[in-house]
Write a protein that holds these residues in place. Structure first.
Motif, short mmCIF file in Angstrom:
data_model
loop_
_atom_site.label_atom_id
_atom_site.label_comp_id
_atom_site.label_asym_id
_atom_site.label_seq_id
_atom_site.Cartn_x
_atom_site.Cartn_y
_atom_site.Cartn_z
N GLU A 170 0.83 -1.21 0.00
CA GLU A 170 0.00 0.00 0.00
C GLU A 170 0.87 1.26 0.00
O GLU A 170 0.56 2.23 -0.69
CB GLU A 170 -0.94 -0.01 1.21
N THR A 203 -6.55 -4.31 -9.09
CA THR A 203 -5.84 -4.57 -7.83
C THR A 203 -5.23 -3.28 -7.29
O THR A 203 -5.28 -3.02 -6.08
CB THR A 203 -4.74 -5.63 -8.06
N ARG A 208 -6.36 -0.25 -7.82
CA ARG A 208 -7.47 0.57 -7.29
C ARG A 208 -7.89 0.07 -5.91
O ARG A 208 -8.19 0.86 -5.02
CB ARG A 208 -8.65 0.56 -8.25
N ASN A 209 -7.87 -1.25 -5.72
CA ASN A 209 -8.22 -1.81 -4.40
C ASN A 209 -7.19 -1.39 -3.34
O ASN A 209 -7.56 -1.02 -2.23
CB ASN A 209 -8.29 -3.34 -4.46
N TYR A 210 -5.90 -1.44 -3.69
CA TYR A 210 -4.85 -1.01 -2.75
C TYR A 210 -5.04 0.46 -2.38
O TYR A 210 -4.93 0.85 -1.22
CB TYR A 210 -3.46 -1.22 -3.35
N SER A 261 -7.80 2.29 -2.54
CA SER A 261 -9.02 2.45 -1.75
C SER A 261 -8.80 2.01 -0.30
O SER A 261 -9.21 2.69 0.64
CB SER A 261 -10.15 1.62 -2.39
N THR A 262 -8.12 0.87 -0.12
CA THR A 262 -7.84 0.37 1.23
C THR A 262 -6.94 1.33 1.99
O THR A 262 -7.16 1.61 3.17
CB THR A 262 -7.16 -1.01 1.15
#
Length: 201
Positions: free
Chosen positions: A145, A171, A173-175, A177-178
């Protein structure tokens, strides 16, 4: 007599620091530098007891220069001077094992006192900042991240980041967002700001 090297890139501030220190009967400024990459060489030539170093210097940051001094000239103690009074900056300074950490907006009389303390082998820290660093939470971000946030901070979008890190854009975008959620940011730029101020990246 305490021999001091002053490392500050802003001429007016450096001149003021030198003038303040020269007023003290037990302190002598033996060298002045404007760039971080000059500190070690000049210190080796002049043999200061204390190096007063601004964090944000051109060519080499003050904490990197302080770590080099500690390794190659351990008899020279370091006092970090900064306007960046964040807990993250203090934690980085502590990790570099500097002798002291002083904010640029500290009262003038604290400067000479801090130099004397560091020269005597004491740790000199701003009390409120030390408590803030003590109270801050550990880094909630994973290495991946942080890596994604660093690239985003440089202006890369999810597609570009995915190419660099060999991940899918989804993936990435997920990182992002998290990471935004973990640090409590409003968006990725806010997350980058929060993470930098906390010293997490």
């Amino acid at each position: 007599m305490i021999r001091v090297l002053v490392a500050e890139d802003m001429h007016i501030i450096r001149g003021a620091l030198v003038a303040l220190l020269q007023l003290e009967p037990d302190i002598e400024v033996v060298a002045e530098v404007a760039n971080g990459d000059e500190i070690l060489e000049v210190a080796q030539q002049t043999g200061p007891d204390v190096a007063l170093i601004d964090v944000d210097l051109p060519h080499k940051d003050g904490l990197t220069a302080a770590a080099e001094l500690r390794e190659q000239l351990p008899q020279c103690r370091t006092l970090i001077l900064t306007s960046l009074g964040t807990p993250g900056t203090l934690r980085k300074a502590m990790a570099a094992k500097v002798g002291g950490f002083l904010l640029k907006d500290a009262p003038a009389d604290k400067l000479a006192s801090a130099v004397r303390g560091v020269a005597a082998g004491q740790r000199v820290l701003d009390g409120e900042l030390a408590m803030a660093a003590y109270d801050t939470v550990d880094n909630p971000l994973t290495d991946r991240e942080i890596e994604v946030l660093r690239l985003a901070a440089d202006g890369a979008g999810p597609e570009e980041i995915s190419t660099v890190l060999h991940l899918s854009a989804g993936t990435v975008r997920n990182y992002l967002s998290t990471a935004v959620t973990k640090v409590g940011g409003r968006n990725r730029l806010d997350a980058v700001r929060i993470a930098r101020e906390a010293g997490w990246m």
